[in-house]
Motif scaffolding. Structure first.
Motif, PDB file in Angstrom:
ATOM      1  N   GLN A 115      50.778  41.469  82.358  1.00 31.90           N
ATOM      2  CA  GLN A 115      50.693  42.770  81.694  1.00 31.90           C
ATOM      3  C   GLN A 115      50.380  42.597  80.206  1.00 31.90           C
ATOM      4  OE1 GLN A 115      50.702  45.809  83.245  1.00 31.90           O
ATOM      5  NE2 GLN A 115      50.691  44.481  85.057  1.00 31.90           N
ATOM      6  N   TYR A 116      51.004  41.587  79.594  1.00 34.02           N
ATOM      7  CA  TYR A 116      50.742  41.289  78.181  1.00 34.02           C
ATOM      8  C   TYR A 116      49.291  40.821  78.002  1.00 34.02           C
ATOM      9  CZ  TYR A 116      51.389  39.150  73.552  1.00 34.02           C
ATOM     10  OH  TYR A 116      51.280  38.805  72.216  1.00 34.02           O
ATOM     11  N   ILE A 117      48.808  39.983  78.911  1.00 32.97           N
ATOM     12  CA  ILE A 117      47.423  39.509  78.843  1.00 32.97           C
ATOM     13  C   ILE A 117      46.450  40.685  78.990  1.00 32.97           C
ATOM     14  CG2 ILE A 117      45.685  38.156  80.093  1.00 32.97           C
ATOM     15  CD1 ILE A 117      47.962  36.115  80.678  1.00 32.97           C
ATOM     16  N   LYS A 118      46.775  41.631  79.850  1.00 33.82           N
ATOM     17  CA  LYS A 118      45.929  42.824  80.006  1.00 33.82           C
ATOM     18  C   LYS A 118      45.849  43.605  78.694  1.00 33.82           C
ATOM     19  CE  LYS A 118      46.458  45.332  83.786  1.00 33.82           C
ATOM     20  NZ  LYS A 118      47.143  46.024  84.923  1.00 33.82           N
ATOM     21  N   MET A 119      46.982  43.716  77.999  1.00 32.47           N
ATOM     22  CA  MET A 119      46.982  44.408  76.707  1.00 32.47           C
ATOM     23  C   MET A 119      46.103  43.665  75.700  1.00 32.47           C
ATOM     24  SD  MET A 119      48.207  44.347  73.379  1.00 32.47           S
ATOM     25  CE  MET A 119      49.594  43.213  73.379  1.00 32.47           C
ATOM     26  N   LEU A 120      46.200  42.315  75.675  1.00 30.45           N
ATOM     27  CA  LEU A 120      45.379  41.519  74.758  1.00 30.45           C
ATOM     28  C   LEU A 120      43.901  41.634  75.124  1.00 30.45           C
ATOM     29  CD1 LEU A 120      47.578  38.293  74.505  1.00 30.45           C
ATOM     30  CD2 LEU A 120      47.291  40.046  72.746  1.00 30.45           C
ATOM     31  N   ASN A 121      43.612  41.719  76.413  1.00 31.15           N
ATOM     32  CA  ASN A 121      42.231  41.879  76.857  1.00 31.15           C
ATOM     33  C   ASN A 121      41.638  43.183  76.330  1.00 31.15           C
ATOM     34  OD1 ASN A 121      40.008  40.873  78.537  1.00 31.15           O
ATOM     35  ND2 ASN A 121      40.396  42.676  79.798  1.00 31.15           N
ATOM     36  N   MET A 122      42.436  44.243  76.315  1.00 32.38           N
ATOM     37  CA  MET A 122      41.985  45.521  75.757  1.00 32.38           C
ATOM     38  C   MET A 122      41.815  45.426  74.246  1.00 32.38           C
ATOM     39  SD  MET A 122      44.317  48.200  77.953  1.00 32.38           S
ATOM     40  CE  MET A 122      43.750  49.595  76.972  1.00 32.38           C
ATOM     41  N   MET A 123      42.717  44.702  73.583  1.00 25.44           N
ATOM     42  CA  MET A 123      42.650  44.562  72.130  1.00 25.44           C
ATOM     43  C   MET A 123      41.348  43.889  71.687  1.00 25.44           C
ATOM     44  SD  MET A 123      45.372  42.607  69.610  1.00 25.44           S
ATOM     45  CE  MET A 123      46.660  43.814  69.938  1.00 25.44           C
ATOM     46  N   PHE A 124      40.875  42.929  72.502  1.00 27.62           N
ATOM     47  CA  PHE A 124      39.668  42.179  72.137  1.00 27.62           C
ATOM     48  C   PHE A 124      38.466  42.569  73.003  1.00 27.62           C
ATOM     49  CE2 PHE A 124      43.251  39.364  70.933  1.00 27.62           C
ATOM     50  CZ  PHE A 124      42.986  39.258  69.565  1.00 27.62           C
ATOM     51  N   HIS A 125      38.465  43.824  73.492  1.00 28.35           N
ATOM     52  CA  HIS A 125      37.403  44.245  74.408  1.00 28.35           C
ATOM     53  C   HIS A 125      36.027  44.239  73.757  1.00 28.35           C
ATOM     54  CE1 HIS A 125      37.987  48.098  72.332  1.00 28.35           C
ATOM     55  NE2 HIS A 125      36.786  48.424  72.757  1.00 28.35           N
ATOM     56  N   ASP A 126      35.963  44.291  72.411  1.00 25.53           N
ATOM     57  CA  ASP A 126      34.665  44.278  71.720  1.00 25.53           C
ATOM     58  C   ASP A 126      33.962  42.928  71.840  1.00 25.53           C
ATOM     59  OD1 ASP A 126      34.905  46.884  70.944  1.00 25.53           O
ATOM     60  OD2 ASP A 126      35.598  46.446  68.916  1.00 25.53           O
ATOM     61  N   ILE A 127      34.694  41.886  72.180  1.00 28.97           N
ATOM     62  CA  ILE A 127      34.077  40.570  72.364  1.00 28.97           C
ATOM     63  C   ILE A 127      33.454  40.543  73.758  1.00 28.97           C
ATOM     64  CG2 ILE A 127      34.483  38.073  72.418  1.00 28.97           C
ATOM     65  CD1 ILE A 127      36.921  38.562  70.601  1.00 28.97           C
ATOM     66  N   GLU A 128      32.154  40.688  73.807  1.00 35.84           N
ATOM     67  CA  GLU A 128      31.466  40.896  75.087  1.00 35.84           C
ATOM     68  C   GLU A 128      31.455  39.657  75.968  1.00 35.84           C
ATOM     69  OE1 GLU A 128      27.614  42.466  74.273  1.00 35.84           O
ATOM     70  OE2 GLU A 128      28.373  44.325  73.385  1.00 35.84           O
TER      71      GLU A 128
ATOM     72  N   ALA B 203      36.713  35.633  58.865  1.00 34.41           N
ATOM     73  CA  ALA B 203      35.402  35.182  59.340  1.00 34.41           C
ATOM     74  C   ALA B 203      34.323  36.203  58.986  1.00 34.41           C
ATOM     75  CB  ALA B 203      35.440  34.945  60.848  1.00 34.41           C
ATOM     76  N   LYS B 204      34.619  37.468  59.201  1.00 35.32           N
ATOM     77  CA  LYS B 204      33.645  38.525  58.874  1.00 35.32           C
ATOM     78  C   LYS B 204      33.371  38.564  57.386  1.00 35.32           C
ATOM     79  CE  LYS B 204      32.794  43.464  59.573  1.00 35.32           C
ATOM     80  NZ  LYS B 204      33.316  44.728  60.150  1.00 35.32           N
ATOM     81  N   LYS B 205      34.422  38.435  56.569  1.00 35.34           N
ATOM     82  CA  LYS B 205      34.261  38.482  55.109  1.00 35.34           C
ATOM     83  C   LYS B 205      33.364  37.351  54.608  1.00 35.34           C
ATOM     84  CE  LYS B 205      36.835  38.400  50.759  1.00 35.34           C
ATOM     85  NZ  LYS B 205      38.154  38.527  50.104  1.00 35.34           N
ATOM     86  N   TYR B 206      33.509  36.166  55.230  1.00 38.23           N
ATOM     87  CA  TYR B 206      32.752  35.001  54.767  1.00 38.23           C
ATOM     88  C   TYR B 206      31.455  34.797  55.550  1.00 38.23           C
ATOM     89  CZ  TYR B 206      36.599  33.684  51.725  1.00 38.23           C
ATOM     90  OH  TYR B 206      37.542  33.669  50.720  1.00 38.23           O
ATOM     91  N   GLY B 207      31.010  35.849  56.248  1.00 39.38           N
ATOM     92  CA  GLY B 207      29.699  35.818  56.876  1.00 39.38           C
ATOM     93  C   GLY B 207      29.595  35.021  58.157  1.00 39.38           C
ATOM     94  N   LYS B 208      30.715  34.771  58.816  1.00 34.15           N
ATOM     95  CA  LYS B 208      30.708  34.048  60.081  1.00 34.15           C
ATOM     96  C   LYS B 208      30.819  35.023  61.252  1.00 34.15           C
ATOM     97  CE  LYS B 208      30.620  29.876  58.289  1.00 34.15           C
ATOM     98  NZ  LYS B 208      29.503  28.930  58.543  1.00 34.15           N
ATOM     99  N   ASN B 209      30.588  34.517  62.443  1.00 31.84           N
ATOM    100  CA  ASN B 209      30.656  35.345  63.652  1.00 31.84           C
ATOM    101  C   ASN B 209      32.120  35.540  64.054  1.00 31.84           C
ATOM    102  OD1 ASN B 209      30.491  36.558  66.147  1.00 31.84           O
ATOM    103  ND2 ASN B 209      28.995  35.115  66.989  1.00 31.84           N
ATOM    104  N   ASN B 210      32.617  36.752  63.877  1.00 31.48           N
ATOM    105  CA  ASN B 210      34.039  36.986  64.163  1.00 31.48           C
ATOM    106  C   ASN B 210      34.313  37.272  65.633  1.00 31.48           C
ATOM    107  OD1 ASN B 210      32.947  39.564  64.200  1.00 31.48           O
ATOM    108  ND2 ASN B 210      34.754  40.507  63.265  1.00 31.48           N
ATOM    109  N   HIS B 211      33.272  37.110  66.475  1.00 33.07           N
ATOM    110  CA  HIS B 211      33.454  37.211  67.926  1.00 33.07           C
ATOM    111  C   HIS B 211      33.234  35.854  68.596  1.00 33.07           C
ATOM    112  CE1 HIS B 211      32.879  41.862  68.340  1.00 33.07           C
ATOM    113  NE2 HIS B 211      33.874  41.519  67.567  1.00 33.07           N
ATOM    114  N   SER B 212      33.160  34.804  67.793  1.00 33.66           N
ATOM    115  CA  SER B 212      32.969  33.451  68.306  1.00 33.66           C
ATOM    116  C   SER B 212      34.153  32.592  67.872  1.00 33.66           C
ATOM    117  CB  SER B 212      31.664  32.853  67.774  1.00 33.66           C
ATOM    118  OG  SER B 212      31.565  31.484  68.113  1.00 33.66           O
ATOM    119  N   TRP B 213      34.672  31.797  68.796  1.00 34.07           N
ATOM    120  CA  TRP B 213      35.882  31.031  68.518  1.00 34.07           C
ATOM    121  C   TRP B 213      35.588  29.729  67.763  1.00 34.07           C
ATOM    122  CZ3 TRP B 213      40.776  31.641  67.932  1.00 34.07           C
ATOM    123  CH2 TRP B 213      41.645  30.543  67.983  1.00 34.07           C
ATOM    124  N   GLN B 214      34.963  28.783  68.417  1.00 33.98           N
ATOM    125  CA  GLN B 214      34.811  27.453  67.835  1.00 33.98           C
ATOM    126  C   GLN B 214      33.914  27.467  66.607  1.00 33.98           C
ATOM    127  OE1 GLN B 214      33.777  24.474  70.709  1.00 33.98           O
ATOM    128  NE2 GLN B 214      34.028  22.775  69.297  1.00 33.98           N
TER     129      GLN B 214
END
Length: 458
Positions: free
Chosen positions: A358-371, A398-409
């Protein structure tokens, strides 16, 4: 005409009465001056200044934690007031907050020096010594005399640099002392040693021992000082809170509160003890049937949940971490309660896993913008391990410094690591302060690697 004494007396009383009628008021005893302790009780809040750090104060899984934080919470409870933590940027800032009256006490260890002697040093003390933190991938040194000709990195204007300069004088010179500024935290310096970026630094044995538990690559067996005493402090001039703190601390020691908190952060506990769980032949775990059942709810392959459970508890449903996280999926009690699992159910594998999903489902919704689904899973895993707040901070950086804030590594992962540096965790886009990301970053990598291995099993 001569006047009698009685006439003069009557005249004097008459004139005095006129003065009282015209300007005199009834004298009242002034109210007593309120002490610092009185003001704390009246406002129902204890204002404690602390510094971010792996042993003093930090946020983990959305919960404030730390040895000094837990002690201070117990103090506030004993006073019957709320605790309000004020985070200082550095020790100089902490002294300023204390002297200005914005904080009632400094609840981080302070060493007695000529510049700090004016403060009131409480009985809340720790005794620690300074040790050499060295990279154990190199040939280890076993005596401080072997530091001659070698570079040692230390925080500038600190007790570590002061001790190293004194040691250098004692040895007749030759140590190459490299000072770093406030933007580099003690945890980060030790991390640089562990990664082999620098070979030596100096830290207190309490911080070094905690770091050694959480990261490989360091050795701390060489002492560079004798035991030193550090204490919480209050401002001079009002002993009321100072005396109360000392009374509380004596009681807390007698009731083993101090030793229990110390054990939580500095000594071995169930979370770090290897658990040997019997796994059925041909299975990944004793709970494969549960992983298969609940993985469908988040659209994951069940092997991902299995990999996560292995890293969380080694499939031990009775595992309890130093942080209080419990059960198969290491749920924090507050999180479990939020999803309908109380303390009596948290060690039930099915209940624990159901709440975790249930907690993972909530986190999945929180980061739903990451396609990208695989990328999103990495964000979810990091958030599951440390709490989403620090991950959201890293995304903002990451966004402030011009990096991809939807990419992890190399992107959000990089800035999560940088949240151990004051220039980043004090950035205006960060809301949740200091964080040592080494365990979280390793957790994401380890879960993904184990998941890949589990997928190959037939």
């Amino acid at each position: 005409m001569l006047h009698s004494k009685s006439t003069y007396r009557i005249l004097f009383l008459f004139i005095a009465g006129l003065f009282c009628l015209s300007g005199c008021k009834t004298w009242k005893k002034p109210p007593p001056v309120k002490t610092l302790l009185d003001r704390v009780i009246e406002r129902d809040t204890l204002n404690a200044v602390m510094l971010y750090g792996s042993t003093s104060y930090f946020i983990y899984k959305e919960q404030p934690m730390g040895y000094d934080y837990d002690l201070c919470s117990n103090l506030a409870d004993s006073l019957g007031v709320n605790l309000h933590v004020i985070v200082a940027k550095n020790m100089h800032d902490a002294f300023r907050l204390l002297q200005s009256g914005k904080a009632d006490l400094l609840a981080s260890p302070v060493y007695k020096t000529p510049s700090t002697r004016k403060f009131l040093f409480t009985d809340v003390t720790e005794q620690s010594k300074q040790v050499l933190v060295q990279h154990n991938g190199d040939e280890l040194i076993n005596d401080v005399t072997e530091l001659i000709g070698k570079e040692v990195y230390v925080k500038g204007d600190s007790r570590y640099s002061a001790r190293l300069y004194n040691l250098n004088l004692e040895l007749g010179g030759g140590i190459i002392i490299k000072e770093v500024g406030d933007s580099i935290s003690m945890d980060q310096l030790i991390g640089m040693v562990a990664d082999g970026k620098i070979r030596f630094t100096v830290a207190s044995n309490t911080i070094a021992e905690m770091s050694k538990k959480n990261m490989s690559g360091i050795d701390i067996h060489v002492d560079v000082s004798f035991l030193q005493r550090a204490s919480w402090i209050t401002a001079p001039g009002d002993n009321s809170l100072f005396n109360k703190i000392n009374q509380w601390y004596a009681t807390a020691q007698d009731m083993n509160v101090v030793s229990a908190i110390s054990d939580k952060y500095f000594f071995e506990n169930k979370f770090f003890v290897a658990n040997y769980v019997k796994i059925p032949k041909g299975a990944i775990s004793p709970y494969d049937h549960l992983f298969k059942k609940f993985a469908k709810q988040v659209g994951w392959k069940w092997q991902m949940l299995a990999a996560q459970a292995y890293l969380e508890s080694n499939f031990d449903p009775e595992c309890v971490a130093w942080s209080g996280a419990s059960g198969l999926m290491q749920l924090m009690p507050n999180t479990a309660r939020h999803y309908g699992v109380d303390r009596t159910q948290i060690f039930d594998p099915a209940k624990n896993l159901e709440a975790a999903v249930q907690y993972i489902k909530m986190l999945n919704m929180m980061f739903h913008d990451i396609e990208n689904k695989e990328e999103r899973i990495k964000f979810i895993l990091a958030s599951y391990h440390s709490g989403p707040s620090h991950v959201l901070d890293a995304m903002a950086l990451a966004k402030k410094y011009g990096k991809n804030n939807h990419s992890w590594q190399g992107n959000v992962e990089k800035f999560l690591k940088l949240k151990s540096q004051s220039q980043y965790y004090n950035d205006e886009v960060c809301q949740y302060g200091y964080f040592n990301a080494s365990q979280t970053v390793r957790y994401v990598s380890d879960v993904m690697n184990r998941y890949e291995k589990y997928l190959k099993r037939r």
